[in-house]
Design a protein around this motif. Structure first.
Motif, short mmCIF file in Angstrom:
data_model
loop_
_atom_site.label_atom_id
_atom_site.label_comp_id
_atom_site.label_asym_id
_atom_site.label_seq_id
_atom_site.Cartn_x
_atom_site.Cartn_y
_atom_site.Cartn_z
N GLY A 207 0.82 -1.05 -0.13
CA GLY A 207 0.21 0.00 0.08
C GLY A 207 0.75 1.23 -0.05
N VAL A 208 0.15 2.32 -0.16
CA VAL A 208 0.98 3.67 -0.45
C VAL A 208 0.31 4.48 0.65
CG1 VAL A 208 1.12 5.81 -1.77
CG2 VAL A 208 1.39 3.73 -2.94
N ALA A 220 -3.04 11.30 -12.28
CA ALA A 220 -3.69 11.51 -10.98
C ALA A 220 -5.07 10.93 -10.95
CB ALA A 220 -3.85 13.08 -10.60
N GLU A 221 -5.56 11.01 -11.94
CA GLU A 221 -7.07 10.28 -12.02
C GLU A 221 -6.88 8.85 -11.98
OE1 GLU A 221 -10.91 10.20 -14.99
OE2 GLU A 221 -9.45 11.41 -15.56
N CYS A 222 -6.03 8.39 -12.91
CA CYS A 222 -5.70 6.87 -12.76
C CYS A 222 -5.39 6.32 -11.51
CB CYS A 222 -4.80 6.50 -13.89
SG CYS A 222 -5.32 6.50 -15.65
N LEU A 223 -4.49 7.00 -10.89
CA LEU A 223 -3.83 6.76 -9.26
C LEU A 223 -4.99 6.67 -8.56
CD1 LEU A 223 -1.78 5.71 -7.49
CD2 LEU A 223 -1.14 8.06 -7.29
N ILE A 224 -5.69 7.70 -8.55
CA ILE A 224 -6.92 7.67 -7.42
C ILE A 224 -7.76 6.51 -7.90
CG2 ILE A 224 -8.89 9.04 -6.91
CD1 ILE A 224 -7.36 11.67 -7.21
N GLN A 225 -8.30 6.16 -8.97
CA GLN A 225 -9.02 5.05 -9.33
C GLN A 225 -8.17 3.60 -8.78
OE1 GLN A 225 -10.70 4.66 -13.44
NE2 GLN A 225 -10.50 6.79 -13.55
N THR A 226 -6.93 3.56 -8.96
CA THR A 226 -6.30 2.43 -8.37
C THR A 226 -6.29 2.26 -6.98
OG1 THR A 226 -4.69 2.66 -10.21
CG2 THR A 226 -3.89 1.43 -8.35
N LEU A 227 -6.32 3.30 -6.26
CA LEU A 227 -6.41 3.42 -4.80
C LEU A 227 -7.67 3.13 -3.96
CD1 LEU A 227 -3.95 6.36 -4.10
CD2 LEU A 227 -3.33 3.93 -3.87
N THR A 228 -8.43 3.36 -5.00
CA THR A 228 -10.15 3.43 -4.46
C THR A 228 -10.40 1.73 -4.02
OG1 THR A 228 -10.73 5.24 -5.77
CG2 THR A 228 -12.42 3.82 -4.98
N LYS A 229 -10.90 1.62 -3.10
CA LYS A 229 -11.20 0.27 -2.60
C LYS A 229 -12.63 -0.38 -2.96
CE LYS A 229 -12.01 -2.40 1.56
NZ LYS A 229 -11.23 -3.48 1.12
N ARG A 238 -4.95 4.59 5.63
CA ARG A 238 -4.75 6.25 5.27
C ARG A 238 -3.72 6.68 4.18
NH1 ARG A 238 -2.14 10.79 9.06
NH2 ARG A 238 -3.11 12.63 8.35
N ILE A 239 -4.43 7.26 3.17
CA ILE A 239 -3.26 7.73 2.13
C ILE A 239 -3.53 9.23 2.20
CG2 ILE A 239 -3.02 7.62 -0.38
CD1 ILE A 239 -4.78 4.97 -0.18
N SER A 261 -15.10 5.58 -0.47
CA SER A 261 -14.53 3.99 -0.35
C SER A 261 -13.22 3.78 -0.02
CB SER A 261 -14.88 3.68 -1.90
OG SER A 261 -13.99 4.11 -3.08
N SER A 262 -12.60 5.08 0.40
CA SER A 262 -11.23 4.96 0.70
C SER A 262 -11.03 5.87 1.69
CB SER A 262 -10.10 5.23 -0.54
OG SER A 262 -10.42 6.59 -0.74
N ALA A 263 -9.53 5.74 2.15
CA ALA A 263 -9.33 6.71 3.39
C ALA A 263 -8.20 7.77 2.72
CB ALA A 263 -8.28 5.90 4.49
N LEU A 264 -8.53 8.07 1.56
CA LEU A 264 -7.58 9.16 0.90
C LEU A 264 -8.05 10.45 1.41
CD1 LEU A 264 -6.19 9.23 -1.46
CD2 LEU A 264 -8.11 9.86 -3.09
N GLU A 265 -6.80 11.17 1.63
CA GLU A 265 -7.16 12.51 1.83
C GLU A 265 -6.13 13.43 0.96
OE1 GLU A 265 -5.29 12.84 5.97
OE2 GLU A 265 -6.35 11.20 6.47
N LEU A 266 -7.11 14.29 0.19
CA LEU A 266 -6.54 15.31 -0.69
C LEU A 266 -6.10 16.49 0.13
CD1 LEU A 266 -8.89 14.99 -3.50
CD2 LEU A 266 -6.78 13.62 -3.33
N ILE A 267 -4.68 16.90 -0.28
CA ILE A 267 -4.04 17.77 0.49
C ILE A 267 -3.07 18.64 -0.22
CG2 ILE A 267 -2.40 18.76 2.57
CD1 ILE A 267 -3.08 15.81 3.69
#
Length: 324
Positions: A207-208, A220-229, A238-239, A261-267
């Motif tokens: 995981g990242v 970035a769009e591809c990566l966010i889709q990749t990280l989505t659970k 947490r990402i 659907s993820s613990a993604l935080e955009l900062i």
């Protein structure tokens, strides 16, 4: 004094005489030796950056390296318009004058801090990185991205994944801290599959934890889709997705489900997301790291008198440094 003076957004700065600044309280005058033409400096000079100063004439440049009246070698930021750093004399707040370590020349200091601090401050101040975390650098083959890889390792990253366009540069980064590399020259489906594999998302220890994004746009769009659970069971780790640059696109479609659907935080990390005068200690540490580890950027120098001709010259990815 002589300076690189901007008179409009349509033309590069010109070499001409300009009034000399006078130091106010808590400021210092600096005899400038070198100032770099960073992408943000170009963007502000052409009026496309959000921090653009729209009143002319104004001296170009945001930062530089020089010497104070008492002989201290310093890297500095200058924010009091119309005075910029591309002049024989600059004015800066004492709080943003950082000592330059022995062994680090003025040209390198002027060129390297801006691209290096983009990842250094993002990791320390915005992501609050913890030793042992995994970092992905999205846009690792640009000047800032190339520095982000070794700096992440120096700060204690366990695993660094370098993602970029230039395969030769990606391969070179494997000897400078990159544990895995991902080329952007593939279809979206293949890219997401490769990102997933390099990130070891599907393994117990994988995981990242942190993404340093210099690209935005489709990568970035591809990566966010990749990280989505997918699915309703389990909780994602947490990402912290740190947005720094947008060389691949200014906007992306962002499905709401990607966040739910993820613990993604955009900062965001950039001018306005933290105070530079509050980061002086971090920047002093960065300069010591640059000197100790002999980090560098490829530079091309030009005298101040040639700034107009050099401003838009193609120098093959090097950083243009103006000598005073």
């Amino acid at each position: 004094m002589n300076a690189a003076v901007i008179h409009s957004f349509e033309h590069p700065p010109r070499f001409e005489s300009f009034e000399e600044p006078v130091a106010h309280e808590n400021e210092v005058l600096i005899r400038v030796h070198a100032a770099a033409v960073h992408p943000v400096v170009r963007a502000m000079a052409s009026g496309v950056h959000y921090g653009t100063h729209a009143h002319f004439p104004v001296v170009a440049g945001l930062d530089g390296a020089g010497e104070t009246a008492d002989g201290r070698r310093v890297y500095f930021f200058t924010f009091r318009k119309p005075f910029g750093s591309m002049a024989e004399t600059a004015v800066a707040s004492k709080s943003v004058c950082i000592p330059i370590p022995d062994g680090l020349d003025y040209e390198t200091a002027a060129a390297i801090v801006n691209p290096a601090m983009s990842s250094w401050l993002a990791l320390k101040l915005r992501a609050k990185m913890i030793e042992g975390e995994t970092v992905m650098v999205l846009g690792a083959t640009g000047a800032a991205g190339r520095l982000a890889v070794p700096l992440a390792k120096i700060l204690g990253a366990r695993h660094v994944i370098a993602v970029g366009r230039n395969l030769k540069t990606l391969q070179q980064l494997q000897s400078h801290g990159a544990d895995d590399i991902v080329s952007l020259h593939q279809s979206d489906d293949a890219l997401m599959k490769t990102m997933r594999s390099a990130s070891k998302i599907d393994t117990a220890e994988g995981g990242v934890n942190i993404v340093l994004d210099y690209l935005w746009g489709r990568p970035a769009e591809c990566l966010i889709q990749t990280l989505t659970k997918k699915g309703l069971t389990g909780v994602s780790q947490r990402i912290r997705f740190i947005q720094i640059g947008d060389s691949a696109g200014k906007t992306i479609p962002l499905p709401a489900a990607s966040l739910r659907s993820s613990a993604l935080e955009l900062i965001g990390s950039g001018a306005g997301s933290f105070r530079l005068d509050g980061a002086a200690a971090d920047l002093a540490e960065l300069l010591k790291v640059v000197a100790e580890h002999k980090l560098h950027v490829d530079i091309e120098t030009e005298p101040l008198s040639n700034v107009e001709a050099a401003w838009n010259k193609d120098i093959g990815g090097k950083r243009l440094v103006i000598r005073m």
